[in-house]
Design an enzyme around this catalytic site. Structure first.
Site, PDB file in Angstrom:
ATOM      1  N   ASP A   4       2.408  -9.821  13.227  1.00 36.30           N
ATOM      2  CA  ASP A   4       3.211  -9.568  12.024  1.00 36.30           C
ATOM      3  C   ASP A   4       4.476 -10.422  12.078  1.00 36.30           C
ATOM      4  O   ASP A   4       5.272 -10.300  13.006  1.00 36.30           O
ATOM      5  CB  ASP A   4       3.562  -8.079  11.904  1.00 36.30           C
ATOM      6  CG  ASP A   4       4.045  -7.712  10.505  1.00 36.30           C
ATOM      7  OD1 ASP A   4       4.902  -8.443   9.955  1.00 36.30           O
ATOM      8  OD2 ASP A   4       3.569  -6.700   9.964  1.00 36.30           O
ATOM      9  N   SER A  32       4.463  -7.094   4.107  1.00 39.91           N
ATOM     10  CA  SER A  32       3.244  -6.874   4.887  1.00 39.91           C
ATOM     11  C   SER A  32       2.183  -6.097   4.114  1.00 39.91           C
ATOM     12  O   SER A  32       1.044  -6.034   4.552  1.00 39.91           O
ATOM     13  CB  SER A  32       3.566  -6.138   6.190  1.00 39.91           C
ATOM     14  OG  SER A  32       4.367  -6.959   6.991  1.00 39.91           O
ATOM     15  N   HIS A  87       1.555   2.272   8.855  1.00 38.64           N
ATOM     16  CA  HIS A  87       2.425   1.192   8.387  1.00 38.64           C
ATOM     17  C   HIS A  87       1.607   0.183   7.583  1.00 38.64           C
ATOM     18  O   HIS A  87       0.371   0.207   7.633  1.00 38.64           O
ATOM     19  CB  HIS A  87       3.094   0.533   9.601  1.00 38.64           C
ATOM     20  CG  HIS A  87       4.439  -0.035   9.296  1.00 38.64           C
ATOM     21  ND1 HIS A  87       4.721  -1.378   9.418  1.00 38.64           N
ATOM     22  CD2 HIS A  87       5.577   0.557   8.868  1.00 38.64           C
ATOM     23  CE1 HIS A  87       5.988  -1.590   9.087  1.00 38.64           C
ATOM     24  NE2 HIS A  87       6.523  -0.444   8.744  1.00 38.64           N
ATOM     25  N   SER A 126       0.549  -3.002   7.519  1.00 36.80           N
ATOM     26  CA  SER A 126      -0.565  -3.873   7.929  1.00 36.80           C
ATOM     27  C   SER A 126      -1.838  -3.077   8.229  1.00 36.80           C
ATOM     28  O   SER A 126      -2.881  -3.346   7.624  1.00 36.80           O
ATOM     29  CB  SER A 126      -0.192  -4.739   9.141  1.00 36.80           C
ATOM     30  OG  SER A 126       1.038  -5.368   8.951  1.00 36.80           O
ATOM     31  N   GLU A 176      -3.201  -5.432  15.508  1.00 36.67           N
ATOM     32  CA  GLU A 176      -1.913  -5.954  15.061  1.00 36.67           C
ATOM     33  C   GLU A 176      -0.849  -5.858  16.150  1.00 36.67           C
ATOM     34  O   GLU A 176      -0.646  -4.798  16.754  1.00 36.67           O
ATOM     35  CB  GLU A 176      -1.399  -5.165  13.846  1.00 36.67           C
ATOM     36  CG  GLU A 176      -0.084  -5.748  13.344  1.00 36.67           C
ATOM     37  CD  GLU A 176       0.750  -4.813  12.474  1.00 36.67           C
ATOM     38  OE1 GLU A 176       1.535  -5.330  11.665  1.00 36.67           O
ATOM     39  OE2 GLU A 176       0.640  -3.581  12.608  1.00 36.67           O
ATOM     40  N   HIS A 207      13.515  -9.097  12.299  1.00 34.40           N
ATOM     41  CA  HIS A 207      14.393  -8.489  11.290  1.00 34.40           C
ATOM     42  C   HIS A 207      15.762  -8.137  11.875  1.00 34.40           C
ATOM     43  O   HIS A 207      16.762  -8.117  11.173  1.00 34.40           O
ATOM     44  CB  HIS A 207      13.764  -7.216  10.708  1.00 34.40           C
ATOM     45  CG  HIS A 207      12.730  -7.475   9.654  1.00 34.40           C
ATOM     46  ND1 HIS A 207      12.996  -8.207   8.514  1.00 34.40           N
ATOM     47  CD2 HIS A 207      11.435  -7.099   9.549  1.00 34.40           C
ATOM     48  CE1 HIS A 207      11.898  -8.262   7.764  1.00 34.40           C
ATOM     49  NE2 HIS A 207      10.938  -7.597   8.367  1.00 34.40           N
ATOM     50  N   HIS A 248       2.994 -13.367   7.353  1.00 32.71           N
ATOM     51  CA  HIS A 248       4.034 -14.134   6.664  1.00 32.71           C
ATOM     52  C   HIS A 248       4.945 -14.692   7.741  1.00 32.71           C
ATOM     53  O   HIS A 248       4.876 -14.268   8.897  1.00 32.71           O
ATOM     54  CB  HIS A 248       4.831 -13.250   5.702  1.00 32.71           C
ATOM     55  CG  HIS A 248       5.351 -12.005   6.375  1.00 32.71           C
ATOM     56  ND1 HIS A 248       6.389 -12.035   7.279  1.00 32.71           N
ATOM     57  CD2 HIS A 248       4.930 -10.719   6.337  1.00 32.71           C
ATOM     58  CE1 HIS A 248       6.591 -10.819   7.749  1.00 32.71           C
ATOM     59  NE2 HIS A 248       5.710  -9.995   7.202  1.00 32.71           N
ATOM     60  N   HIS A 302      11.805 -12.087   5.565  1.00 26.52           N
ATOM     61  CA  HIS A 302      10.591 -12.875   5.797  1.00 26.52           C
ATOM     62  C   HIS A 302      10.801 -14.293   5.288  1.00 26.52           C
ATOM     63  O   HIS A 302      11.730 -14.552   4.519  1.00 26.52           O
ATOM     64  CB  HIS A 302       9.416 -12.251   5.050  1.00 26.52           C
ATOM     65  CG  HIS A 302       9.069 -10.872   5.520  1.00 26.52           C
ATOM     66  ND1 HIS A 302       8.183 -10.059   4.872  1.00 26.52           N
ATOM     67  CD2 HIS A 302       9.486 -10.165   6.595  1.00 26.52           C
ATOM     68  CE1 HIS A 302       8.060  -8.914   5.524  1.00 26.52           C
ATOM     69  NE2 HIS A 302       8.857  -8.944   6.568  1.00 26.52           N
TER      70      HIS A 302
HETATM   71 ZN   LIG Z   1       8.884  -7.393   7.895  1.00 27.28          ZN
END
Ligand SMILES: [Zn+2]
Ligand SMILES: *[C@@H]1O[C@H](CO)[C@@H](O)[C@H](O)[C@H]1NC(C)=O
Ligand SMILES: *[C@@H]1O[C@H](CO)[C@@H](O)[C@H](O)[C@H]1NC(C)=O
Ligand SMILES: *[C@@H]1O[C@H](CO)[C@@H](O)[C@H](O)[C@H]1NC(C)=O
Ligand SMILES: *[C@@H]1O[C@H](CO)[C@@H](O)[C@H](O)[C@H]1NC(C)=O
Length: 542
Positions: A75, A125, A188, A190, A348, A357, A395, A471
């Site tokens: 991710d 995501s 979450h 994804s 993932e 982040h 991404h 992102h």
């Molecule tokens: Zn993110």
């Protein structure tokens, strides 16, 4: 003026409802062209992918059929993240580092995927998960629904023509088993792309749906969907974090955390009941030693929830209770491998994104190395002859790898050079995020002089101050090994990925891939042509 104020209020309200990492978008500042109407339909993206496959398959040298497919997602694993993580890996082994290699970087095929969503230049995501798992681009923040459904619009999502099926559903319909592994909450964005249809990714538990004044019988929360809806209820293995979304707020879980459901439902118990009704064997896991024990003789169904929210960063985790991504991957593969028709597994490494982040670069790179370890496990357990392994990202992020530092300079250290102002800068910095430092009297801060400089939770420098780094909109890499790996080369829409995997495995929309010839079988006159076609088919598909 009033319009502006309304827009600001709306933006603020939306922010309050979002998760800590992902700000809700404000109202658009300037008019931009709307996406084409055609893009709101599932058929548009299916046709786009199938046409691309037809073109690529013509010059593909690939043969065989992917019985097993393992799809790894980093991710937020941008291309600079890969270059920096491999350098860190090498430097930890006492080398210069740049020449090092993540496990999947030696895969025979590499491509690039375009990650934009129907209404957003830069993906979150949820829309990207819908693209790479359901094969259709849709709207920012929405899961498993076409772009005909706007974010938050439960009502619109009731129209069955907006519903999408993921590659996990295609696989189970083909008699294969399916499973999911993540180190984020299993609800979450994804992982939810694999099993949920939700007009808002934040509807992880009942309370978040009802708080939005949405009818929960029409739009059940994501945790509920995993346990009770197809295809989640068919998953043979479910491993991740996020226990709190499954337990009522009156119950403390095995690690003494309170559940957060307000509907008094215990979804873990309900999962047990459902498996009992199938006369199946099943096991619930919440710590690492249980996971290790399960490896010896896995039951039919496994539900592992190792933390009340996300599983901690590997570098900060309690290694008695938290399994690694590689260990979860091993258990998942060993569980799924028992189906002779094969399987589809999604894995993932979700916390690369969270560390970026927060501008915690070393944690982001370490989580990338953990993904590399998990891929190694898959390559060791599965044969290149019958198993396709694909590794990609949803991404990018806005991390920059910059300066002219000499070979072997610490990847998480300062550049050999200073700015024109004489102040040092770092080899890695970010375009935005919480690591922004205010200048004093017009002079940049020397971040290398900070007290916690070099700690795992020291923030890299960022230019634009934001509570959460954003992102990035750049393309991400796709790495493939196994049957039909060369289909994954080129630059293409992210929504092609499940179509390419299904083509390699000949199921779902890919089922027709090698079945064209029998249509001609009735026509005697075509017998010789048929022989030729079958020969070609054998070459391409068998
Ligand atoms: Zn993110
Ligand atoms: C919620 O939806 C269900 C089924 O979709 C319906 O039966 C019920 O009347 C709805 N409740 C409200 C308050 O609208
Ligand atoms: C489970 O086992 C019971 C008793 O052996 C049997 O009656 C029932 O039909 C079985 N159910 C399924 C779904 O196989
Ligand atoms: C677990 O962590 C402790 C403390 O960091 C370390 O000493 C130990 O070697 C680790 N054990 C395993 C099996 O990784
Ligand atoms: C793991 O879970 C089992 C079963 O609940 C328990 O007996 C064991 O003590 C746990 N291990 C740790 C390290 O907490």
């Amino acid at each position: 003026m009033l319009v502006l104020r309304v827009a600001v209020v709306l933006a603020l309200c939306a922010c309050a409802a979002s998760d800590r990492y992902h700000a809700e978008p404000p109202a658009r500042a300037a008019a931009a062209p709307a996406p084409r109407q055609a893009e709101l339909a599932k058929a548009y993206w299916y046709d786009e992918a199938q046409a691309a496959i037809e073109k690529r398959a013509r010059r593909s040298a690939g043969k065989g059929k992917a019985k097993n497919i393992v799809f790894f997602l980093g991710d937020g694993m941008s291309i600079p993240t890969l270059a920096a993580a491999r350098t860190l890996l090498g430097q930890r082994q006492g080398r210069t580092g740049e020449e090092s290699e993540l496990s999947f970087e030696s895969f025979p095929s590499v491509g690039l995927s375009k990650t934009y969503c129907v209404n957003h230049q830069i993906a979150d995501s949820a829309c990207s998960a819908t693209a790479y798992l359901c094969g259709v681009k849709n709207n920012y923040g929405t899961l498993g629904l076409t772009a005909a459904v706007a974010r938050h619009d439960c009502e619109a999502s009731l129209d069955a023509s907006t519903h999408l099926e993921s590659i996990a559903a295609w696989a189970t319909q083909d008699g294969r088993d399916a499973g999911v592994v993540t180190n984020t909450r299993i609800t979450h964005a994804s992982p939810a792309g694999l099993y949920a249809k939700a007009a808002n990714r934040n509807w992880e538990r009942d309370e978040q749906v009802t708080a939005a004044n949405v009818n929960i019988s029409s739009c059940p929360d994501i945790a509920h969907q995993l346990i009770h809806h197809y295809p989640g209820n068919e998953f043979k293995v479910i491993l991740g974090g996020g226990r709190r979304e499954f337990y009522p707020n009156t119950i403390r879980d095995d690690e003494d955390s309170l559940g957060r459901r307000t509907d008094d439902r215990n979804l873990v118990e309900e999962w047990f009941e459902e498996k009992r009704s199938r006369n199946a064997t099943y096991e619930y896991l919440w710590n690492r030693s249980q996971l290790k024990d399960a490896l010896n003789n896995p039951p039919d169904y496994i539900l592992g929830l190792f933390e009340d929210t996300h599983i901690p960063y590997h570098a900060e985790a309690n290694n008695e209770t938290e399994p690694t991504l590689a260990e979860m991957t091993e258990l998942a593969i060993k569980t799924l491998q028992r189906n002779e028709n094969g399987f589809f597994l999604f894995v993932e490494s979700g916390r690369i994104d969270h560390a970026h982040h927060d501008n915690y670069v070393e944690l982001a790179l370490d989580e990338t190395i953990r993904l590399s370890d998990a891929v190694t496990v898959a390559t060791e357990l599965l044969s290149e002859e019958d198993s396709l392994i694909v590794v990609t990202a949803d991404h990018a992020h806005v991390m920059a790898f910059n300066g002219y530092t000499q070979r072997g300079g610490s990847i998480v250290g300062r550049s050999d050079y200073t700015g024109q102002d004489g102040v040092p800068y770092m080899t890695i910095s970010y375009a935005n995020g919480p690591g922004a430092r205010a200048q004093t009297d017009g002079v940049r801060v020397d971040v290398t002089a900070e007290e916690n400089f070099g700690d795992l939770r020291w923030r890299s420098h960022a230019e634009v101050p934001l509570s959460s780094e954003t992102h990035g909109g750049d393309d991400v890499g796709v790495f493939a090994r196994g049957p039909h790996h060369d289909l994954f080369t080129g630059v293409y829409e992210q929504s092609q990925l499940p179509h390419l995997m299904a083509y390699a495995g000949r199921f779902g929309p890919g089922a027709h891939a090698c079945n064209a010839a029998p249509v001609l079988a009735n026509t005697i006159a075509f017998t010789s042509l048929l022989v030729v076609l079958l020969a070609i088919q054998r070459f391409l598909c068998l």
